[in-house]
Design an enzyme around this catalytic site. Structure first.
Site, PDB file in Angstrom:
ATOM      1  N   GLU A 172      38.826  39.471  92.469  1.00  0.00           N
ATOM      2  CA  GLU A 172      39.209  38.062  92.456  1.00  0.00           C
ATOM      3  C   GLU A 172      40.630  37.807  91.985  1.00  0.00           C
ATOM      4  O   GLU A 172      40.905  36.800  91.318  1.00  0.00           O
ATOM      5  CB  GLU A 172      38.251  37.285  91.552  1.00  0.00           C
ATOM      6  CG  GLU A 172      38.350  37.584  90.056  1.00  0.00           C
ATOM      7  CD  GLU A 172      37.447  38.682  89.553  1.00  0.00           C
ATOM      8  OE1 GLU A 172      37.232  38.787  88.345  1.00  0.00           O
ATOM      9  OE2 GLU A 172      36.937  39.452  90.397  1.00  0.00           O
ATOM     10  N   GLU A 211      34.106  35.774  95.041  1.00  0.00           N
ATOM     11  CA  GLU A 211      35.493  35.899  94.589  1.00  0.00           C
ATOM     12  C   GLU A 211      36.147  34.541  94.422  1.00  0.00           C
ATOM     13  O   GLU A 211      36.919  34.321  93.478  1.00  0.00           O
ATOM     14  CB  GLU A 211      36.291  36.769  95.567  1.00  0.00           C
ATOM     15  CG  GLU A 211      35.705  38.135  95.829  1.00  0.00           C
ATOM     16  CD  GLU A 211      35.273  38.854  94.566  1.00  0.00           C
ATOM     17  OE1 GLU A 211      35.996  38.801  93.545  1.00  0.00           O
ATOM     18  OE2 GLU A 211      34.202  39.477  94.570  1.00  0.00           O
TER      19      GLU A 211
END
Length: 952
Positions: A322, A356
């Protein structure tokens, strides 16, 4: 991070992983969300285990506010050397004579420092010391003191090498359409690898701004967290300064990637991948834009950066990452081919991308104070990988797959007396790596979803808004979350039955999962709910108590829609609930199975539920139908209910058409089959399974149909798996015919059916067919297809074919490095033939196989596969062959001293399972086949006729 899971290798976890591998080997229903936590696990990339020290945290004498990072790379030639300069603006909190930062595998340091806000300040050269154990890089100068409340710029020049283990700043390669090898440099910093790219304060709470400059060949491009600054020139890419953020979220990629772009909700988005895959970027781009809009709308907090990019990386140990403004993915979790990709791939891309994207708020906008609270970001990401997709594509009914995947995984993994709490103290990188498990992901996501339902979505949603707004651009701990939700309850005028910290803290600060035992009073309509800790040992007890939210449905009011808690066990062992239930009414607690616990009923209530399922199954919610099956398997095999209770309830299945109950059934039947497939009376078990599955198998068929509901392909695959396992002739004939048509005539297999057709077709395939599929694997450039074919090739039941397959794991050409250690599991998990082939292969090649993970770190594949094999060892022939292998490798550098204990534990557990469960199971199915069971084949035939009439 999106992880997918193999954390600490306790015997219990290894057994569970082996069980999961069985299911995955037969029907890949969901991403290695089997789970994201395994793929994100930094343990997969650890190079050297670290020794114990008192404190692995940096001194709190100085903190950074800005990094100017400049890197130079010639990655276009494959050169791994990079040169770097980092200028760290830092503030002194406590007077000190030294400045300590992190560094890993960097060298050739020179450093200077200059004070800010002082007229005619002069830069001073520093000397350094490096402590390898804690990776502390300490700068100082004799006679130089850094006073409290002063600001300095520390400039460090250094050199490093791009790693080849998919961690830190690393080298990735791929082959282009002309067969040329292409190189790129990319990053994977979570949790402690930013220090490999540049010296830094590599802790999540030490946020700072970053200005990144990368010098590279003009034929390459560079991308990072922020847009490119106007000062960039050819071969020198300068990025705009970031917002305040943790070091592990910094990312940059130097490559020849191409991209697609779009804009929604005022946010530009792009999807990057290697040249030639542009046509596969559309689904990720479209979904990414829609998911971001749904998330920012749900939180009522806008995305904090000016752009959002997603990039597919050819070599990527993590499932996804992420990085703020530049999320990275395995190619198979980002690229979707409309001609060849499956509904499962489409779903995986959507859920992993949502995972994410959710991190952009939980973990990025609000960081965690320390890795001990990893669940505080991964739990939310797990919840919103489903909730965001549900908001974007409500017709998918995605929470059925959440229930079948993450929720069940959490319940299984949490059923240990030694289960750890969600908040768990760690210091060292090796300890941090072990937190990337089902507790931080699946359990945390399930517990958060429980409170979303129990307190109402309105309160929960407002609480998250409060949490994000009150803590943005800082680092938080669980108490901040509890305060924000408590504040929301006041704002919404919602009565909470106890304090939020007490209620939610009872789930985050202790491990384990509750068992609610429900005992009905059939005279006055009341029922008692008693809580205890659930483990697979029914005799285990302790004094743990939770604040447990409860609701229920019953046959006079079978409404499962409102999932708000109506009653609570408020840290008490039991309560009595008074109602007007009569003796003929079934009772089901935990509507839609949103509460994180198992429920055990008395025998009469189980009879009422079974009767209701047989006559009117769709009056009960699909997730509750699934949970009844899952719970009863655990209760039957742990001695809490008779096996007949489970087997009788399953006889309603000819009327079942929903995914989650069939997924639960697939788990149960696959587990039972693992123990019983070599039994002399195995035919009776197969007959029973055929009776359960044949009607719905005929209904769903083995052909993909345009316009199917999103979950239909998932359900069809489960039915094909079970029907072929049971030896249903139509299943074996039709799947073999599809595979033969591919080999002989080039007739393509529908993407959604490839896993089942390849696997079941290969069970009785000749060498020509096997070689066709094997060569298809070697020639494929599609990562998702390669993973599917590796799993399918293990389905062969021919010794010579399997030997050819397993030897490919150590041959120099053919498989990619990360694929080699995935070959044995689908072989040994499919039955005795494959298990003995795997043992013999390791007996002859254990040294070569043990060397496969050099450069990747983590658990050695020789050890993990031997322990995995032991989880499938169920008779003396297998046990003796395995013990000979263990004796051969014991004492080698590739296996720990605990190998024998781990193997013995699994084998003994299997033998104990058979001693407790084999006879009652086989006696019941024998009676079922002969017609002596109360619910026999004739009743099922009548039900089939009734269902057929209803369908007509």
């Amino acid at each position: 991070m999106s992880c997918v899971q193999v954390g600490g290798m306790s015997v219990f976890l290894v057994l569970l992983l082996a069980i999961s591998a069985t299911q995955a080997a037969v029907v890949r229903q969901y991403p290695i969300l089997d789970h994201l936590q395994h793929l994100e696990n930094p343990m997969q990339r650890l190079v050297v285990p670290l020794a114990d020290e008192d404190n692995y945290r940096l001194p709190y004498d100085t903190i950074p506010s800005h990094y100017a990072v400049s890197l130079s790379t010639n990655v276009h030639t494959g050169d791994t050397v990079f040169n770097g300069t980092v200028a760290i603006t830092l503030s002194v909190l406590n007077t000190t004579t030294k400045i300590v930062v992190h560094a890993r595998q960097l060298e050739n340091f020179t450093a200077s420092i200059i004070q800010q806000g002082v007229t005619e300040a002069v830069a001073q050269e520093l000397v350094y010391e490096y402590e390898a154990e804690r990776e502390f890089l300490t700068f100082s100068k004799t006679g130089l003191t850094f006073p409290e409340d002063t600001t300095w710029i520390l400039t460090i020049n250094y050199q490093g090498h791009l790693r080849t283990d998919n961690g830190g700043f690393y080298l990735s390669t791929y082959t282009d359409e002309e067969g040329n090898t292409k190189y790129l440099a990319t990053t994977q910093f979570e949790s402690t690898d930013a220090r490999h790219a540049f010296p830094c304060y590599d802790e999540p709470s030490k946020r700072a701004e970053f200005t990144i400059t990368i010098k590279h060949d003009p034929s390459y491009n560079a991308i990072s967290n922020m847009p490119v600054d106007s000062s960039s020139t050819s071969g020198v890419t300068v990025f705009q300064k970031t917002v305040n953020m943790p070091s592990y979220l910094v990312a940059f990629i130097v490559s020849e990637f191409v991209f697609s772009e779009g804009e929604l909700n005022g946010l530009p988005q792009r999807v990057f991948s290697r040249n030639g895959t542009e046509h596969e970027q559309e689904w990720a781009l479209t979904t990414g834009m829609l998911v971001e809009k749904r998330l920012s709308g749900y939180f009522d907090v806008p995305f904090a950066l000016p752009k959002l990019d997603q990039a597919g990386i050819p070599d990527f140990a993590a499932g996804a990452m992420e990085n703020w403004g530049l999320a990275t993915y395995r190619e198979e979790y980002l690229l979707y081919n409309t001609e060849n990709s499956t509904t499962s791939t489409q779903t995986n891309i959507a859920t992993i991308e949502a995972h994410e994207d959710a991190h952009m708020w939980f973990g990025d906008l609000v960081a965690i104070e320390w890795w001990s609270f990893l669940w505080l970001k991964e739990g939310f990401a797990t919840l919103f990988e489903n909730l965001a997709v549900d908001l974007a594509y409500p017709e998918w009914d995605i929470f059925q797959t959440f229930h079948a995947g993450s929720y069940q995984s959490a319940l299984v993994n949490d059923a240990s007396a030694n289960a750890r709490p969600m908040s768990h103290f760690v210091q060292k990188p090796s300890e941090i790596a072990l937190l990337y498990d089902s507790v931080s992901y699946a359990k945390a996501g399930s517990v958060l979803d429980m409170w979303r339902h129990a307190l109402t979505n309105t309160v929960f949603q407002r609480g998250l808004h409060n949490y994000l707004v009150d803590n943005q651009f800082t680092a938080a701990n669980p108490s901040k979350l509890f305060e924000a939700i408590a504040k929301a309850a006041v704002e919404e005028n919602y009565e909470v039955k106890a304090t939020v910290p007490d209620m939610m803290g009872s789930w985050t600060n202790q491990g384990g999962v509750p068992l609610l035992t429900v005992t009905r009073n059939y005279d006055n309509g009341s029922f008692t709910v008693k809580q205890s800790v659930y483990t697979n040992d029914k005799d285990y007890t302790n004094d743990k108590l939770w604040y447990v939210p409860i609701n229920y449905a019953e046959s006079k009011n079978p409404d499962f829609r409102n999932t708000e808690a109506t009653h609570y066990l408020l840290n008490q062992s039991e309560i009595t609930i008074y109602s007007d239930l009569d003796q003929t009414n079934w009772l089901i607690l935990n509507k839609k199975s949103t509460g994180y616990y198992r429920v055990l009923y008395d025998a009469q209530n189980y009879q009422l539920i079974t009767s209701a399922l047989i006559t009117r199954p769709h009056k009960i919610d699909p997730r509750n139908r699934a949970q009844l099956i899952n719970d009863l398997y655990r209760f039957a095999t742990s001695g809490r209910v008779p096996h007949a209770t489970l087997l009788e309830l399953l006889t309603y299945l000819p009327q079942e058409d929903q995914y989650s109950p069939w997924s639960a059934t697939n788990t149960v039947i696959t587990l039972l089959n693992r123990y019983l497939s070599g039994d002399a009376d195995y035919g009776n078990f197969q007959f029973y399974v055929r009776e359960l599955v044949s009607l719905q198998f005929d209904k769903f068929g083995v052909n993909d149909n345009k316009g199917d509901h999103h979950l239909v392909p998932f359900t069809r695959n489960v039915l094909i798996n079970l029907a072929c396992l049971a030896g249903l002739e139509n299943c074996l004939t039709e799947t073999t015919a599809k595979l033969t048509a591919l080999v002989e005539e080039g007739t393509k297999i529908e993407p959604n059916l490839q896993s089942q057709v390849y696997c079941n077709g290969l069970k009785q395939a000749d060498d020509k067919t096997f070689d066709f599929v094997f060569n298809k694997l070697l020639n494929s450039t599609d990562q998702a297809e390669r993973r599917l074919l590796i799993s399918a090739l293990g389905c062969s039941q021919n010794t010579a074919q399997l030997e050819k397959f397993v030897y490919s794991s150590i041959e120099p050409e053919g498989l990619r490095d990360q694929e080699r250690i995935t070959v044995l599991s689908p072989v040994y998990s499919r039955g005795e033939v494959g298990l003995l082939v795997a043992i013999e292969f390791l007996q002859k090649n254990w040294e070569k196989y043990g060397q496969l993970n050099s450069g990747f770190g983590g658990v050695n594949p020789l050890y993990s596969d031997i322990v995995g094999i032991s989880a499938y060892t169920v008779n003396d022939k297998q046990k003796d062959a395995l013990q000979e292998l263990v004796d051969t490798v014991k004492g080698s550098e590739y296996v720990p001293s605990t190998l024998q204990d781990s193997v013995d534990s699994n084998v003994n557990a299997n033998y104990a399972w058979l001693a407790s469960n084999r006879d009652p199971l086989m006696t019941w199915v024998a009676g079922f086949r002969s017609g002596s069971s109360a619910l026999n084949a004739s009743i099922l035939a009548i039900l089939a006729c009734l269902l057929a009439a209803k369908l007509f």
